[in-house]
Design a protein around this motif. Sequence first.
Motif, mmCIF file in Angstrom:
data_model
loop_
_atom_site.group_PDB
_atom_site.id
_atom_site.type_symbol
_atom_site.label_atom_id
_atom_site.label_comp_id
_atom_site.label_asym_id
_atom_site.label_seq_id
_atom_site.Cartn_x
_atom_site.Cartn_y
_atom_site.Cartn_z
ATOM 1 N N ALA A 258 0.807 -1.224 0.000
ATOM 2 C CA ALA A 258 0.000 0.000 0.000
ATOM 3 C C ALA A 258 0.840 1.275 0.000
ATOM 4 O O ALA A 258 0.478 2.248 -0.656
ATOM 5 C CB ALA A 258 -0.959 -0.009 1.192
ATOM 6 N N VAL A 259 1.956 1.281 0.705
ATOM 7 C CA VAL A 259 2.779 2.492 0.775
ATOM 8 C C VAL A 259 3.248 2.899 -0.616
ATOM 9 O O VAL A 259 3.078 4.048 -1.033
ATOM 10 C CB VAL A 259 3.991 2.309 1.722
ATOM 11 C CG1 VAL A 259 4.936 3.489 1.625
ATOM 12 C CG2 VAL A 259 3.532 2.123 3.153
ATOM 13 N N ASN A 260 3.827 1.964 -1.343
ATOM 14 C CA ASN A 260 4.330 2.296 -2.680
ATOM 15 C C ASN A 260 3.207 2.583 -3.666
ATOM 16 O O ASN A 260 3.356 3.441 -4.544
ATOM 17 C CB ASN A 260 5.248 1.192 -3.210
ATOM 18 C CG ASN A 260 6.608 1.259 -2.553
ATOM 19 O OD1 ASN A 260 7.110 2.336 -2.258
ATOM 20 N ND2 ASN A 260 7.208 0.111 -2.302
ATOM 21 N N THR A 261 2.090 1.899 -3.525
ATOM 22 C CA THR A 261 0.945 2.153 -4.398
ATOM 23 C C THR A 261 0.433 3.577 -4.210
ATOM 24 O O THR A 261 0.214 4.302 -5.183
ATOM 25 C CB THR A 261 -0.186 1.137 -4.118
ATOM 26 O OG1 THR A 261 0.325 -0.185 -4.319
ATOM 27 C CG2 THR A 261 -1.377 1.371 -5.019
ATOM 28 N N LEU A 262 0.268 3.988 -2.955
ATOM 29 C CA LEU A 262 -0.189 5.349 -2.671
ATOM 30 C C LEU A 262 0.844 6.385 -3.100
ATOM 31 O O LEU A 262 0.497 7.435 -3.645
ATOM 32 C CB LEU A 262 -0.498 5.511 -1.182
ATOM 33 C CG LEU A 262 -1.794 4.903 -0.704
ATOM 34 C CD1 LEU A 262 -1.862 4.927 0.824
ATOM 35 C CD2 LEU A 262 -2.981 5.633 -1.294
#
Length: 128
Positions: free
Chosen positions: A80-84
């Motif tokens: 989620a961190v990299n996606t966001l």
Amino acid sequence: MKKYWIIAIIALVFTACQESLEDRCERDAKEYTRKHCPVAMDNCTIIDSLTFERATHTIHYYYRLTGVADEERIIKQIDAVNTLKQSLKNSTSVKTYKDNKYRFAYTYRSGKDPNKILFEVVFTDKDY
């Protein structure tokens, strides 16, 4: 000479009516929340509100996850961190705020247990 005074007064009036970027951001966040929230972003994600924290220049998105996404292990699996972060980097709708080094915070809560935070992250200008 009178003509120059009128032009100066008109210019002063227009500059006095300009709202600051902070005022605009705060107004836009409140208006978006009032008009659109809560709203389903997809089958498992609901945006509950959008706020602006003036002291830290942080635009904060609050989401609720439901169904299969309502588990911490799912958040870890999808990175989620990299996606966001990539989504924020590619976003043109917040360009003005990025240009002014605003922070962006995302909080995802459980739909089953609203007190449980499944995921939370803050991005600064160094991230995008």
